[in-house]
Write a protein that holds these residues in place. Structure first.
Motif, PDB file in Angstrom:
ATOM      1  N   VAL A 170     -76.027 -32.584   8.556  1.00 20.56           N
ATOM      2  CA  VAL A 170     -75.704 -31.762   9.728  1.00 20.56           C
ATOM      3  C   VAL A 170     -75.724 -30.210   9.181  1.00 20.56           C
ATOM      4  N   ALA A 171     -75.525 -29.956   7.861  1.00 24.07           N
ATOM      5  CA  ALA A 171     -75.386 -28.819   7.430  1.00 24.07           C
ATOM      6  C   ALA A 171     -75.834 -29.118   5.757  1.00 24.07           C
ATOM      7  N   GLN A 172     -76.683 -27.786   5.194  1.00 22.13           N
ATOM      8  CA  GLN A 172     -77.217 -28.176   3.884  1.00 22.13           C
ATOM      9  C   GLN A 172     -77.518 -26.688   3.134  1.00 22.13           C
ATOM     10  N   TYR A 173     -77.187 -26.808   1.914  1.00 22.12           N
ATOM     11  CA  TYR A 173     -77.313 -25.675   0.903  1.00 22.12           C
ATOM     12  C   TYR A 173     -78.287 -26.114  -0.110  1.00 22.12           C
ATOM     13  N   ASN A 174     -79.193 -25.376  -0.246  1.00 18.99           N
ATOM     14  CA  ASN A 174     -80.247 -25.526  -1.448  1.00 18.99           C
ATOM     15  C   ASN A 174     -79.736 -25.032  -2.691  1.00 18.99           C
ATOM     16  N   GLU A 175     -79.145 -25.764  -3.687  1.00 17.54           N
ATOM     17  CA  GLU A 175     -78.781 -25.083  -4.880  1.00 17.54           C
ATOM     18  C   GLU A 175     -79.952 -24.798  -5.760  1.00 17.54           C
ATOM     19  N   PRO A 176     -79.936 -23.612  -6.274  1.00 17.02           N
ATOM     20  CA  PRO A 176     -80.995 -23.193  -7.025  1.00 17.02           C
ATOM     21  C   PRO A 176     -80.917 -23.635  -8.462  1.00 17.02           C
ATOM     22  N   VAL A 177     -79.936 -23.824  -9.150  1.00 18.72           N
ATOM     23  CA  VAL A 177     -79.692 -24.652 -10.361  1.00 18.72           C
ATOM     24  C   VAL A 177     -79.715 -25.935 -10.299  1.00 18.72           C
ATOM     25  N   THR A 178     -80.705 -26.673 -11.158  1.00 19.00           N
ATOM     26  CA  THR A 178     -80.938 -28.332 -10.879  1.00 19.00           C
ATOM     27  C   THR A 178     -79.326 -28.932 -11.351  1.00 19.00           C
ATOM     28  N   MET A 179     -78.907 -29.983 -10.387  1.00 19.26           N
ATOM     29  CA  MET A 179     -77.561 -30.498 -10.493  1.00 19.26           C
ATOM     30  C   MET A 179     -77.801 -31.563 -11.668  1.00 19.26           C
ATOM     31  N   ASN A 180     -79.015 -32.388 -12.050  1.00 20.75           N
ATOM     32  CA  ASN A 180     -78.996 -33.129 -12.864  1.00 20.75           C
ATOM     33  C   ASN A 180     -79.620 -32.584 -14.154  1.00 20.75           C
ATOM     34  N   ASN A 181     -79.128 -31.479 -14.441  1.00 15.58           N
ATOM     35  CA  ASN A 181     -79.346 -30.739 -15.674  1.00 15.58           C
ATOM     36  C   ASN A 181     -78.482 -31.192 -17.105  1.00 15.58           C
ATOM     37  N   GLY A 182     -77.769 -32.187 -16.866  1.00  8.95           N
ATOM     38  CA  GLY A 182     -76.730 -32.705 -17.886  1.00  8.95           C
ATOM     39  C   GLY A 182     -75.549 -31.565 -18.050  1.00  8.95           C
ATOM     40  N   ASP A 183     -75.469 -30.851 -17.324  1.00  8.04           N
ATOM     41  CA  ASP A 183     -74.321 -30.022 -17.432  1.00  8.04           C
ATOM     42  C   ASP A 183     -72.950 -30.575 -16.632  1.00  8.04           C
ATOM     43  N   VAL A 184     -71.690 -30.310 -16.867  1.00 12.10           N
ATOM     44  CA  VAL A 184     -70.731 -30.605 -16.162  1.00 12.10           C
ATOM     45  C   VAL A 184     -70.625 -29.669 -14.700  1.00 12.10           C
ATOM     46  N   TRP A 185     -70.636 -30.414 -13.680  1.00  3.63           N
ATOM     47  CA  TRP A 185     -70.483 -29.535 -12.714  1.00  3.63           C
ATOM     48  C   TRP A 185     -69.007 -29.645 -12.025  1.00  3.63           C
ATOM     49  N   TYR A 186     -68.551 -28.709 -10.998  1.00  4.29           N
ATOM     50  CA  TYR A 186     -67.331 -28.708 -10.322  1.00  4.29           C
ATOM     51  C   TYR A 186     -67.285 -28.638  -8.832  1.00  4.29           C
ATOM     52  N   ALA A 187     -66.665 -29.448  -7.988  1.00  8.42           N
ATOM     53  CA  ALA A 187     -66.832 -29.530  -6.824  1.00  8.42           C
ATOM     54  C   ALA A 187     -65.362 -29.459  -6.043  1.00  8.42           C
ATOM     55  N   TRP A 188     -65.291 -28.426  -4.989  1.00  8.96           N
ATOM     56  CA  TRP A 188     -64.057 -28.485  -4.234  1.00  8.96           C
ATOM     57  C   TRP A 188     -64.572 -28.662  -2.707  1.00  8.96           C
ATOM     58  N   ILE A 189     -63.797 -29.583  -2.172  1.00 11.20           N
ATOM     59  CA  ILE A 189     -64.046 -29.915  -0.662  1.00 11.20           C
ATOM     60  C   ILE A 189     -62.697 -29.967   0.006  1.00 11.20           C
ATOM     61  N   ASP A 190     -62.587 -29.282   1.198  1.00 13.80           N
ATOM     62  CA  ASP A 190     -61.330 -28.992   1.837  1.00 13.80           C
ATOM     63  C   ASP A 190     -61.694 -29.137   3.357  1.00 13.80           C
ATOM     64  N   TYR A 191     -60.949 -29.765   3.859  1.00 14.28           N
ATOM     65  CA  TYR A 191     -61.024 -30.088   5.480  1.00 14.28           C
ATOM     66  C   TYR A 191     -59.603 -29.487   6.180  1.00 14.28           C
ATOM     67  N   ASN A 192     -59.720 -28.583   6.973  1.00 16.96           N
ATOM     68  CA  ASN A 192     -58.397 -28.071   7.733  1.00 16.96           C
ATOM     69  C   ASN A 192     -58.514 -28.691   9.266  1.00 16.96           C
ATOM     70  N   GLY A 193     -57.584 -29.866   9.484  1.00 17.10           N
ATOM     71  CA  GLY A 193     -57.688 -30.354  10.650  1.00 17.10           C
ATOM     72  C   GLY A 193     -56.995 -29.472  11.788  1.00 17.10           C
ATOM     73  N   THR A 194     -56.507 -28.559  11.471  1.00 15.66           N
ATOM     74  CA  THR A 194     -56.089 -27.780  12.654  1.00 15.66           C
ATOM     75  C   THR A 194     -57.155 -26.744  13.178  1.00 15.66           C
ATOM     76  N   THR A 195     -58.047 -26.062  12.110  1.00 18.80           N
ATOM     77  CA  THR A 195     -59.180 -25.532  12.696  1.00 18.80           C
ATOM     78  C   THR A 195     -60.530 -26.226  12.636  1.00 18.80           C
ATOM     79  N   ASP A 196     -60.345 -27.618  12.171  1.00 24.24           N
ATOM     80  CA  ASP A 196     -61.687 -28.334  12.036  1.00 24.24           C
ATOM     81  C   ASP A 196     -62.637 -27.736  11.171  1.00 24.24           C
ATOM     82  N   ASP A 197     -62.292 -27.115  10.148  1.00 28.08           N
ATOM     83  CA  ASP A 197     -63.432 -26.472   9.317  1.00 28.08           C
ATOM     84  C   ASP A 197     -63.426 -27.096   8.215  1.00 28.08           C
ATOM     85  N   LEU A 198     -64.605 -27.625   7.738  1.00 28.98           N
ATOM     86  CA  LEU A 198     -64.956 -28.319   6.462  1.00 28.98           C
ATOM     87  C   LEU A 198     -65.727 -27.346   5.549  1.00 28.98           C
ATOM     88  N   GLU A 199     -65.254 -27.267   4.231  1.00 23.78           N
ATOM     89  CA  GLU A 199     -65.846 -26.386   3.412  1.00 23.78           C
ATOM     90  C   GLU A 199     -66.172 -27.019   2.070  1.00 23.78           C
TER      91      GLU A 199
END
Length: 292
Positions: A170-199
């Motif tokens: 339903v929403a997509q971001y095209n990442e310019p750097v290849t995620m399977n490049n063998g490096d370690v990646w870090y991800a943060w996901i937050d959902y605020n149930g008061t505002t219904d915002d998913l980031e």
């Protein structure tokens, strides 16, 4: 009368402590101990944990034509003092290595999906659906490394928000750097149930980015339909594949963005001393009232 109000204050304060202490926190600094997880499909047969790049990791897939998942065995209650709002915050690090098989311009597939779902801790999907496709009453954040045509906006390296087992994001971001490049990646996901915002935030550095790469407004209460949910990860491979590893993971069942992964949210389940305080307050109040 003063003693009565003192006892009453103790009881009320103790109840406030317990009411505010409703969040549950999961912390895996590595995966040396996976006893709290249920492994499914290829994730179960690989022989986890796998020692790689200096630590024990959770390997979801490691070959072609696989589908696997790992969910926290016990359901997490996404409920706080405001009731069932489905709020949560999570952080994890992942690494995708050993690209195999055919290529869509960059060898390797298909990616990883962080998943919150209310079905069971054994749910899983097809390889081409990154292990997530077909899981109803769910939300998934896909880190997709394969171009699946129109439903991926013809992009083979992107992050997407998926609902109810549908990998047409339903929403997509095209990442310019290849995620399977063998490096370690870090991800943060937050959902605020008061505002219904998913980031969603993503970085190759462990410092939390100020800006989200994806932000989407969605009522997860209506999606999940119940507060008890299973949280974890899925992955899938097809004619292309690779090693999909989760290196660390923090999850808390409230909107509490994780700023420093080295200092995760404290599990606020009441300590025995707090419960003793409440019990003493109630007993004291009852004894005092009997004297009146």
């Amino acid at each position: 009368m003063k003693k009565y109000f003192l006892f009453l204050w103790i009881v009320v304060f103790s109840l406030i402590l317990i009411t505010s202490a409703s969040a549950e926190t999961i912390v895996y600094n590595d995966f040396s101990d996976i006893s709290g997880l249920t492994l499914n499909g290829s994730t179960d047969t690989i022989g986890n944990p796998v020692y790689y790049n200096g630590q024990n990791v959770l390997r979801l897939t490691d070959n072609l034509g696989q589908s696997g998942s790992a969910f926290y065995t016990n359901p997490i209650t996404l409920e706080n003092s405001g009731g069932f709002q489905a709020s949560f915050s999570t952080f994890f690090s992942f690494q995708i290595t050993d690209p195999q098989g055919i290529s869509d311009g960059v060898q390797g597939a298909d990616g990883i999906v962080f998943t919150v779902q209310t079905n069971s801790n054994t749910a899983g999907g097809s390889g081409g659906g990154i292990g997530y496709q077909g899981i109803p009453t769910s939300v998934g954040i896909e880190f997709d490394t394969w171009n699946n045509g129109f439903w991926d906006d013809y992009n083979g390296n992107h992050v997407g928000i998926d609902l109810n087992g549908n990998v047409n994001s339903v929403a997509q971001y095209n990442e310019p750097v290849t995620m399977n490049n063998g490096d370690v990646w870090y991800a943060w996901i937050d959902y605020n149930g008061t505002t219904d915002d998913l980031e969603v935030r993503l970085s190759q550095a462990i410092t939390r980015p100020e800006l989200a790469i994806l932000s989407y407004n969605v009522d997860l209460v209506s999606i999940l339909q119940q507060p008890d949910a299973y949280v974890g990860f899925t992955s899938g491979t097809g004619s292309a594949g690779g090693d999909h590893d989760i290196r660390s993971w923090i999850f808390t069942s409230d909107y509490n963005p994780i700023i420093d992964p080295n200092d995760p949210p404290i599990d606020p389940v009441p300590e025995p001393a707090t419960m003793l305080l409440l019990g003493s307050g109630l007993a004291g109040l009852a004894a005092f009232r009997k004297k009146q």
